[in-house]
Design an enzyme around this catalytic site. Structure first.
Site, short mmCIF file in Angstrom:
data_model
loop_
_atom_site.label_atom_id
_atom_site.label_comp_id
_atom_site.label_asym_id
_atom_site.label_seq_id
_atom_site.Cartn_x
_atom_site.Cartn_y
_atom_site.Cartn_z
N HIS A 44 3.37 6.71 10.22
CA HIS A 44 3.34 8.11 9.75
C HIS A 44 4.67 8.47 9.32
O HIS A 44 5.41 8.26 8.83
CB HIS A 44 2.46 8.88 10.70
CG HIS A 44 2.16 10.05 9.92
ND1 HIS A 44 2.25 10.54 8.73
CD2 HIS A 44 1.29 11.29 10.64
CE1 HIS A 44 1.50 11.68 8.45
NE2 HIS A 44 1.10 12.12 9.56
N HIS A 71 -0.09 2.79 1.12
CA HIS A 71 -0.56 4.27 1.33
C HIS A 71 -2.01 4.21 1.44
O HIS A 71 -2.78 3.54 0.70
CB HIS A 71 -0.10 5.28 0.39
CG HIS A 71 -0.19 6.50 1.05
ND1 HIS A 71 -1.28 7.44 0.90
CD2 HIS A 71 0.82 7.48 1.79
CE1 HIS A 71 -1.22 8.57 1.72
NE2 HIS A 71 0.14 8.61 1.86
N ASP A 122 8.36 7.28 1.76
CA ASP A 122 9.38 7.16 2.82
C ASP A 122 10.41 5.97 2.26
O ASP A 122 11.32 5.75 2.74
CB ASP A 122 8.77 6.84 4.09
CG ASP A 122 8.07 7.66 4.84
OD1 ASP A 122 8.60 8.97 4.96
OD2 ASP A 122 6.90 7.51 5.27
N1 CMC Z 1 3.44 -4.58 3.40
C1 CMC Z 1 2.62 -5.56 3.32
N2 CMC Z 1 1.36 -5.52 3.18
C2 CMC Z 1 0.83 -4.68 3.40
C3 CMC Z 1 1.49 -3.31 3.65
C4 CMC Z 1 2.75 -3.19 3.51
N3 CMC Z 1 3.76 -2.17 3.62
N4 CMC Z 1 0.68 -2.22 3.76
C5 CMC Z 1 -0.72 -2.80 3.39
N5 CMC Z 1 -0.35 -4.06 3.23
C6 CMC Z 1 -1.44 -4.92 3.23
C7 CMC Z 1 -2.27 -5.30 4.43
O1 CMC Z 1 -1.71 -6.32 5.14
C8 CMC Z 1 -3.78 -5.56 3.98
O2 CMC Z 1 -3.65 -6.94 3.40
P1 CMC Z 1 -5.07 -7.88 3.48
O3 CMC Z 1 -6.13 -6.95 2.66
O4 CMC Z 1 -4.40 -9.24 3.13
O5 CMC Z 1 -5.32 -7.87 5.09
C9 CMC Z 1 -3.96 -4.62 2.90
O6 CMC Z 1 -2.49 -4.36 2.49
C10 CMC Z 1 -4.28 -3.27 3.05
O7 CMC Z 1 -3.75 -2.73 4.25
P2 CMC Z 1 -4.23 -1.78 5.42
O8 CMC Z 1 -3.47 -1.79 6.56
O9 CMC Z 1 -5.94 -2.08 5.51
O10 CMC Z 1 -4.23 -0.30 4.66
P3 CMC Z 1 -4.32 0.97 5.25
O11 CMC Z 1 -4.80 2.10 4.32
O12 CMC Z 1 -5.01 0.75 6.66
O13 CMC Z 1 -2.87 1.42 5.74
C11 CMC Z 1 -0.56 2.11 5.66
C12 CMC Z 1 -1.85 2.47 5.16
C13 CMC Z 1 0.49 3.36 5.19
C14 CMC Z 1 -0.62 2.31 7.01
C15 CMC Z 1 0.10 0.70 5.51
O14 CMC Z 1 0.09 0.52 4.08
C16 CMC Z 1 1.43 0.42 5.93
O15 CMC Z 1 1.49 0.08 7.10
N6 CMC Z 1 2.47 0.74 5.35
C17 CMC Z 1 3.95 0.61 5.86
C18 CMC Z 1 4.30 1.83 6.60
C19 CMC Z 1 4.50 2.89 5.79
O16 CMC Z 1 5.29 2.98 4.79
N7 CMC Z 1 4.09 4.10 6.25
C20 CMC Z 1 4.31 5.44 5.61
C21 CMC Z 1 3.08 6.13 4.77
S1 CMC Z 1 3.60 7.40 3.67
C22 CMC Z 1 3.87 8.54 4.77
C23 CMC Z 1 2.85 9.50 5.49
O17 CMC Z 1 1.76 9.81 4.87
O18 CMC Z 1 2.75 9.34 6.43
#
Ligand code: CMC
Length: 422
Positions: A263, A302, A358
């Site tokens: 986050h 996201h 970010d």
């Molecule tokens: N890099 C590589 N792969 C990713 C990433 C990433 N940053 N984000 C998601 N994926 C892949 C993930 O491995 C999954 O692949 P598969 O379907 O093959 O297993 C797919 O995309 C879906 O990911 P998820 O984890 O199920 O998605 P989520 O909605 O639960 O997670 C997130 C959202 C923001 C936690 C995630 O995208 C992430 O960890 N991003 C990096 C951290 C980041 O930049 N966070 C800031 C968010 S914006 C600020 C805020 O609002 O707080």
């Protein structure tokens, strides 16, 4: 025709028609067909936990609006303090309303001497400023006992003013402590972002005047971070607030939720990632590593945005203006190359992973001189307005205490065995 769906219970043949209101179906209506059966939704992937009139977000179209106003227009023409008023009151202030609001905030920027001298000074010398902020916000509840009167409009307004006004003071105090510099008192002749920069950077000069380009850039970043509907920290604020805890305690919980790298800690993770990559030449190999499962591309992806985060677009423009003053952040070229490769790579395209807020904000903060561990603190300052707008809305809706159910997967009943017999 009103939108609805009809569900048939195959066990009994009974059908029920459920209205679809504001894009949702009330779980209580479903439950009538499924008594004793719980909706399983870890991470709230398909659950709307409330009705809200604060922020509209369309993740597929990349739209973000506060109280109906597009984020692009607010970032271009408004200020953080005006946006905070908008979030809390639902309308932009008239000129006299804004003057009164600014005066109120300015008059509440000081913190009790004991918060700084006895509380903050008690931390270990290398304490993380975000850890200090989480604790200091919680500690404020012990200084303002009237904060428990959450249904008294005067008390509620007072705590809202205090929290918005004191966040920059606490944030800067945490930083000054962590670098061994003396605390700088608020300068009430400066506006909100300039005063924060003064408390951060002032050394021996009688009056600190920050660069106007940097002050405006910071204000834009504050506007962009002020709210984002039901994110993790806002949900924490609502959950704790639903127990009718005072707003400082609820806000401390929200700060704690913001601390995590998924986050508010993500922009710090972006800088660490770019530093680790080190050179533009290493970008393709790094991307291949991410695709192979060696970590994530920080600042990408996201839960809600499945297209370019509109805040990231504005931040990218702001970065150019900041770099004119500070000189280019050497990590920028690596970031641009990462974005270019990722946006044309099947892995990221098929998963709809785009730069989020970010990805570039950390580069700006770093160019402005903020240390990495201040990044989540910089996020918490403006998000306080959003947290409080949601907290207030929840209380006005007379919402129930947040108390989800679970699907139990533990052992069946069994008899206690004395320790000597195990
Ligand atoms: N890099 C590589 N792969 C990713 C990433 C990433 N940053 N984000 C998601 N994926 C892949 C993930 O491995 C999954 O692949 P598969 O379907 O093959 O297993 C797919 O995309 C879906 O990911 P998820 O984890 O199920 O998605 P989520 O909605 O639960 O997670 C997130 C959202 C923001 C936690 C995630 O995208 C992430 O960890 N991003 C990096 C951290 C980041 O930049 N966070 C800031 C968010 S914006 C600020 C805020 O609002 O707080």
């Amino acid at each position: 025709m009103a939108e609805s769906i009809t569900i048939t219970d195959n066990r009994t043949g009974e059908t029920v028609e459920l209205p679809i209101v504001n894009g949702g179906v009330a779980a209580t209506e479903w439950s009538k067909v499924l008594p004793g059966v719980w909706f399983y939704d870890p991470g709230f992937m398909s659950t709307a936990a409330c009705e809200s009139a604060v922020t509209y977000l369309d993740g597929d179209a990349g739209i973000l609006r506060y109280r109906g106003y597009p984020i692009e227009q607010l970032a271009e023409q408004s200020t953080y303090l005006e946006v905070a008023y908008l979030l809390l009151h639902g309308e932009l202030p008239s000129e006299p309303e804004f003057v009164a609001w600014r005066q109120e905030i300015t008059m509440h920027t000081f913190i009790h001497e004991n918060v700084r001298k006895r509380f903050l000074d008690g931390f270990h010398y290398d304490a993380h400023p975000m850890g200090m902020l989480v604790s200091a916000v919680a500690a404020l509840s012990t200084f303002y006992l009237d904060a428990k009167q959450i249904f008294d409009p005067t008390s509620r307004a007072k705590q809202i003013t205090r929290l918005i006004a004191k966040m920059p003071t606490l944030a800067a105090a945490a930083h000054r402590f962590s670098v061994g510099m003396p605390f700088v008192y608020p300068d009430n002749s400066l506006d909100f972002p300039a005063n924060f920069l003064s408390m951060m950077w002032k050394v021996a000069e009688p009056h600190f005047e920050p660069d106007p380009v940097l002050t405006r850039a910071l204000d834009i970043l504050f506007i962009l971070h002020a709210d984002h509907e039901q994110n993790c920290s806002t949900t924490a604020m609502r959950v704790v607030g639903s127990s009718h805890a005072d707003p400082y305690s609820a806000c401390a919980a929200a700060c704690a939720a913001l601390y995590g790298p998924r986050h508010g800690g993500a922009n710090e993770a972006v800088i660490r990632m770019l530093t680790e990559i080190g050179d533009i030449e290493n970008v393709p190999a790094f991307i291949e590593g991410v695709k192979a499962g060696n970590g994530r591309l920080q600042g990408f992806g996201h839960r809600v945005y499945k297209s370019y985060d509109p805040r990231a677009k504005i931040i990218k423009r702001t970065a150019d203006e900041v770099f004119e003053v500070t000189g280019k952040n050497p990590l920028l070229d690596i970031a641009l190359r990462l974005e270019e490769i990722a946006l044309s790579d099947e892995y990221f395209v098929s998963r709809k992973l785009y730069p989020n807020v970010d990805f570039y904000s950390g580069l700006i903060y770093q160019a402005m001189g903020f240390p990495l561990d201040m990044f989540p603190v910089l996020f918490a300052i403006p998000r306080t307005a959003g947290w409080l707008a949601h907290w207030q809305e929840m209380l006005d809706q007379d919402s129930k205490i947040a108390r989800p159910r679970q699907l139990y997967i533990g052992p069946e009943t069994r008899d206690y065995v004395p320790i000597t017999a195990r």
